[in-house]
Design an enzyme around this catalytic site. Structure first.
Site, PDB file in Angstrom:
ATOM      1  N   GLY A 210       0.833  -1.213   0.000  1.00  0.00           N
ATOM      2  CA  GLY A 210       0.000   0.000   0.000  1.00  0.00           C
ATOM      3  C   GLY A 210       0.855   1.246   0.000  1.00  0.00           C
ATOM      4  N   ASN A 211       0.275   2.378   0.320  1.00  0.00           N
ATOM      5  CA  ASN A 211       1.065   3.604   0.463  1.00  0.00           C
ATOM      6  C   ASN A 211       0.419   4.497   1.517  1.00  0.00           C
ATOM      7  OD1 ASN A 211      -0.819   5.555  -0.891  1.00  0.00           O
ATOM      8  ND2 ASN A 211      -0.493   4.127  -2.600  1.00  0.00           N
ATOM      9  N   TYR A 212       1.012   5.648   1.755  1.00  0.00           N
ATOM     10  CA  TYR A 212       0.612   6.464   2.908  1.00  0.00           C
ATOM     11  C   TYR A 212      -0.577   7.390   2.645  1.00  0.00           C
ATOM     12  CZ  TYR A 212       5.073   5.045   4.929  1.00  0.00           C
ATOM     13  OH  TYR A 212       6.113   4.316   5.436  1.00  0.00           O
ATOM     14  N   SER A 213      -1.206   7.319   1.487  1.00  0.00           N
ATOM     15  CA  SER A 213      -2.296   8.277   1.210  1.00  0.00           C
ATOM     16  C   SER A 213      -3.428   8.100   2.217  1.00  0.00           C
ATOM     17  CB  SER A 213      -2.825   8.064  -0.215  1.00  0.00           C
ATOM     18  OG  SER A 213      -3.990   8.844  -0.392  1.00  0.00           O
ATOM     19  N   ALA A 280      -3.557   7.783  -4.967  1.00  0.00           N
ATOM     20  CA  ALA A 280      -2.194   7.281  -5.090  1.00  0.00           C
ATOM     21  C   ALA A 280      -2.317   5.797  -5.446  1.00  0.00           C
ATOM     22  CB  ALA A 280      -1.442   7.478  -3.779  1.00  0.00           C
TER      23      ALA A 280
END
Ligand code: PMT
Length: 403
Positions: A210-213, A280
């Site tokens: 995943g990512n930090y969005s 994102a």
């Protein structure tokens, strides 16, 4: 302008309650649907039978329906209505509204109301002029409610002749005026697709890439477009951020992976006037997803990734001449040239550049520092709240519609 509008009419215990019949008649003549909510004191002045005969709906007064004990949901009414009008509004009801004293169905409905509220005070001059009534009216106005008063309004320098309820036709005219202004909101009639948040790419049942969005920037854009009158289709990855309130004109589709976001956007975009792609999106996803939790073996673990669809590039390809497409670029280096590249490759009308090198910009923060880049050039904005940055982006989109 009132055709099809859903109006909750609150009636309280004033001699002017009989005039509410004229308000109902006028609203229905103009095509509105009216649901009456009356206080116990209101019923001393006008009977629910008269009111339900005019509105063709049962009048709501108690928390529970007396006939079958079903619950009258003030929350549902708050979501149903396009506007709430309280006419006549007594000093007592005004005081309770200003102070959140929810001891009857009308006040609970008021406190749950998501739509604009119009209040037509009705009382004698002494009660109206009393500092407590004036303070409560000011409080209600500060809360964003509309006070409807004959003449120049309750804050006029002279109170002479004040307190009398505004005439029914004028109350309805105020509503019409409100809804006509709404029709000229910059994005009225426009349909906008917005993507927000991260995507999660499954590795096994318990792990993902995943990512930090956080979704904050995307939700702020959805709220801004909705406030400017658009119908918003929000396609949202897994986020915990919440909107500041409910919007009847935001329709949300929750997705998890890039593939799901792609499917949703591909289906929605053809009927849209514009898209703003703030999500994102993971560029890669595991080639295979394990059915069961992958166990540690002591060896290195290699996950082979395959490319995800590029949602922006696909929408850019299918974009028709009259449609707009706005993208984002989240960069860590060579910001301007990377953004220029994406602007062209993905066929955006403009791109919003934010860089992780700027403090307070990008993921998770409540602020962002953006630049808007298009074929016409570059506009730099200072660090602002994401809410204010969303306004700059949406204003830019409105001007591309008008150019
Ligand atoms: O959610 P927040 O915590 O508030 O953070 C906001 C944000 C930093 C996520 C946001 O401001 C932002 O920059 N979003 C875009 C992030 C990104 O993925 O940028 P990119 O440069 O990798 O992608 C370029 C554009 O293509 C973006 O519009 C992206 O949505 C889109 N894209 C990317 C990959 C892909 N497979 N499909 C896409 O549509």
């Amino acid at each position: 302008m009132l055709n099809g509008k859903k109006i909750v009419l609150g009636i309280t215990g004033s001699i002017a309650a009989y005039k509410s019949c004229l308000i109902i008649r006028e609203l229905i003549k103009k095509g509105a649907e009216v649901q009456v909510v009356i206080t116990p004191a209101g019923k001393e002045f006008i009977t629910p039978i008269t009111l339900s005969a005019l509105t063709h709906k049962p009048v709501i007064s108690e928390f529970f329906s007396q006939r079958d004990g079903t619950w009258n949901s003030h929350v549902d009414l708050g979501l149903w209505a396009d506007a709430m009008v309280i006419a006549p509004a007594t000093a007592s009801t005004i005081g309770k509204m200003a102070n959140g004293i929810a001891d009857n169905m009308l006040i609970t409905t008021y406190l749950s109301m998501k739509a604009p509220v119009f209040i037509a005070p009705a009382m004698d001059l002494d009660m109206f002029a009393h500092p407590s009534t004036q303070k409560n009216l000011r409080t209600l106005q500060d809360y964003g409610n509309h006070i409807i008063e004959p003449g120049t309004g309750f804050l006029a320098s002279t109170l002479e002749g004040k307190g009398r309820m505004e005439e029914p036709v004028n109350i309805v005219a105020r509503l019409e005026e409100y809804f006509s202004n709404e029709d000229i909101k910059p994005l009225a009639g426009k349909k906008i697709l917005i993507t927000a948040g991260p995507t999660y790419e499954k590795i096994d049942p318990v792990r993902f890439i995943g990512n930090y969005s956080s979704g904050k920037m995307g939700l702020a854009l959805a709220e801004e477009c909705a406030s400017q009158g658009a119908d918003v289709e929000l396609v949202c990855g897994p986020v915990s951020a919440k909107m500041s309130r409910d919007y009847p004109n935001i329709h949300r589709t929750d997705v998890e992976s890039a593939q799901e976001m792609y499917e949703a956007c591909k289906a929605i975009y053809p009927t849209m006037d514009a898209g703003i792609l703030c999500a994102a999106v993971a560029d890669f996803t595991p080639e295979t997803v394990a059915d069961q939790k992958i166990k540690r073996t002591g060896d290195d673990m290699i996950i082979r990734l395959k490319p995800n669809p590029d949602i922006a590039a696909s929408l850019g390809k299918m974009k028709r001449a009259e449609q707009k497409l706005v993208g984002f670029a989240l960069e860590t280096n060579n910001e301007e040239s990377n953004a220029q590249d994406k602007l062209k490759k993905k066929n955006f009308d403009f791109i919003v550049l934010n860089s992780l090198r700027d403090k307070g910009a990008g993921f998770k923060t409540d602020t962002n520092k953006i630049s808007i880049i298009s074929a016409e050039g570059r506009k730099d904005f200072p660090l602002k709240s994401k809410v204010d940055a969303a306004r700059d982006i949406v204003d830019e989109m409105v001007s591309t519609f008008n150019s």
